[in-house]
Design a protein around this motif. Structure first.
Motif, PDB file in Angstrom:
ATOM      1  N   ASP A 142      10.345   4.663  -6.391  1.00  0.00           N
ATOM      2  CA  ASP A 142      11.631   4.468  -5.720  1.00  0.00           C
ATOM      3  C   ASP A 142      11.476   3.932  -4.300  1.00  0.00           C
ATOM      4  O   ASP A 142      12.406   3.336  -3.760  1.00  0.00           O
ATOM      5  CB  ASP A 142      12.411   5.785  -5.696  1.00  0.00           C
ATOM      6  CG  ASP A 142      12.786   6.257  -7.097  1.00  0.00           C
ATOM      7  OD1 ASP A 142      12.747   5.447  -8.048  1.00  0.00           O
ATOM      8  OD2 ASP A 142      13.113   7.453  -7.237  1.00  0.00           O
ATOM      9  N   SER A 143      10.301   4.116  -3.701  1.00  0.00           N
ATOM     10  CA  SER A 143      10.052   3.646  -2.333  1.00  0.00           C
ATOM     11  C   SER A 143       9.491   2.233  -2.281  1.00  0.00           C
ATOM     12  O   SER A 143       9.446   1.628  -1.204  1.00  0.00           O
ATOM     13  CB  SER A 143       9.070   4.592  -1.636  1.00  0.00           C
ATOM     14  OG  SER A 143       9.616   5.884  -1.544  1.00  0.00           O
ATOM     15  N   CYS A 144       9.071   1.699  -3.413  1.00  0.00           N
ATOM     16  CA  CYS A 144       8.468   0.363  -3.442  1.00  0.00           C
ATOM     17  C   CYS A 144       9.458  -0.666  -2.882  1.00  0.00           C
ATOM     18  O   CYS A 144      10.565  -0.808  -3.400  1.00  0.00           O
ATOM     19  CB  CYS A 144       8.084  -0.002  -4.882  1.00  0.00           C
ATOM     20  SG  CYS A 144       7.393  -1.660  -5.036  1.00  0.00           S
ATOM     21  N   GLY A 195       0.772  -1.234   0.000  1.00  0.00           N
ATOM     22  CA  GLY A 195       0.000   0.000   0.000  1.00  0.00           C
ATOM     23  C   GLY A 195       0.802   1.282   0.000  1.00  0.00           C
ATOM     24  O   GLY A 195       0.227   2.366   0.031  1.00  0.00           O
ATOM     25  N   LEU A 196       2.110   1.180  -0.043  1.00  0.00           N
ATOM     26  CA  LEU A 196       2.941   2.379   0.011  1.00  0.00           C
ATOM     27  C   LEU A 196       2.673   3.297  -1.175  1.00  0.00           C
ATOM     28  O   LEU A 196       2.475   4.498  -1.003  1.00  0.00           O
ATOM     29  CB  LEU A 196       4.414   1.990   0.073  1.00  0.00           C
ATOM     30  CG  LEU A 196       5.406   3.119   0.311  1.00  0.00           C
ATOM     31  CD1 LEU A 196       5.123   3.808   1.646  1.00  0.00           C
ATOM     32  CD2 LEU A 196       6.819   2.598   0.291  1.00  0.00           C
ATOM     33  N   CYS A 197       2.638   2.761  -2.378  1.00  0.00           N
ATOM     34  CA  CYS A 197       2.411   3.605  -3.561  1.00  0.00           C
ATOM     35  C   CYS A 197       1.028   4.242  -3.529  1.00  0.00           C
ATOM     36  O   CYS A 197       0.875   5.425  -3.859  1.00  0.00           O
ATOM     37  CB  CYS A 197       2.621   2.815  -4.849  1.00  0.00           C
ATOM     38  SG  CYS A 197       1.528   1.389  -5.074  1.00  0.00           S
ATOM     39  N   ILE A 253       7.452  -1.248  -9.701  1.00  0.00           N
ATOM     40  CA  ILE A 253       6.799  -0.140 -10.392  1.00  0.00           C
ATOM     41  C   ILE A 253       7.727   0.415 -11.470  1.00  0.00           C
ATOM     42  O   ILE A 253       8.901   0.645 -11.228  1.00  0.00           O
ATOM     43  CB  ILE A 253       6.433   0.984  -9.398  1.00  0.00           C
ATOM     44  CG1 ILE A 253       5.470   0.456  -8.323  1.00  0.00           C
ATOM     45  CG2 ILE A 253       5.819   2.171 -10.142  1.00  0.00           C
ATOM     46  CD1 ILE A 253       5.213   1.443  -7.201  1.00  0.00           C
ATOM     47  N   ASP A 254       7.152   0.609 -12.644  1.00  0.00           N
ATOM     48  CA  ASP A 254       7.877   1.205 -13.751  1.00  0.00           C
ATOM     49  C   ASP A 254       7.106   2.446 -14.214  1.00  0.00           C
ATOM     50  O   ASP A 254       5.880   2.429 -14.263  1.00  0.00           O
ATOM     51  CB  ASP A 254       8.008   0.204 -14.894  1.00  0.00           C
ATOM     52  CG  ASP A 254       9.035   0.608 -15.936  1.00  0.00           C
ATOM     53  OD1 ASP A 254       9.867   1.501 -15.642  1.00  0.00           O
ATOM     54  OD2 ASP A 254       9.008   0.034 -17.030  1.00  0.00           O
ATOM     55  N   ILE A 255       7.830   3.499 -14.528  1.00  0.00           N
ATOM     56  CA  ILE A 255       7.233   4.729 -15.049  1.00  0.00           C
ATOM     57  C   ILE A 255       7.695   4.859 -16.489  1.00  0.00           C
ATOM     58  O   ILE A 255       8.886   4.891 -16.762  1.00  0.00           O
ATOM     59  CB  ILE A 255       7.675   5.968 -14.236  1.00  0.00           C
ATOM     60  CG1 ILE A 255       7.422   5.803 -12.750  1.00  0.00           C
ATOM     61  CG2 ILE A 255       7.046   7.236 -14.806  1.00  0.00           C
ATOM     62  CD1 ILE A 255       6.009   5.949 -12.299  1.00  0.00           C
ATOM     63  N   LYS A 256       6.750   4.917 -17.406  1.00  0.00           N
ATOM     64  CA  LYS A 256       7.094   5.028 -18.838  1.00  0.00           C
ATOM     65  C   LYS A 256       6.409   6.228 -19.431  1.00  0.00           C
ATOM     66  O   LYS A 256       5.340   6.592 -19.071  1.00  0.00           O
ATOM     67  CB  LYS A 256       6.677   3.784 -19.590  1.00  0.00           C
ATOM     68  CG  LYS A 256       7.467   2.577 -19.162  1.00  0.00           C
ATOM     69  CD  LYS A 256       7.197   1.431 -20.100  1.00  0.00           C
ATOM     70  CE  LYS A 256       7.961   0.236 -19.607  1.00  0.00           C
ATOM     71  NZ  LYS A 256       8.686  -0.454 -20.540  1.00  0.00           N
TER      72      LYS A 256
END
Length: 60
Positions: free
Chosen positions: A50-52, A14-16, A57-60
């Protein structure tokens, strides 16, 4: 931009979702899912990535 969560590795911590609820939410299986990222949420989305703890998690 879009946030993509690898469902196989997500541990549902649940962090994200708590860090950036405008981009991350829960799917029907209780796993985090990403969505499109509005410009004002790009930096916060990257912080969530970055906190996962399991780096799924990928950002595109």
């Amino acid at each position: 931009m879009k946030a993509i969560v690898n469902q196989d590795g997500c541990i549902s911590c649940g962090l994200c979702v708590s860090m950036c609820p405008n981009v991350f939410s829960w799917d029907e299986n209780g796993k985090a899912k990403g969505d499109g990222i509005a410009p004002e949420f790009v930096e916060r989305s990257k912080e969530a990535r970055d906190s996962c703890p399991v780096d799924v998690i990928d950002i595109k």
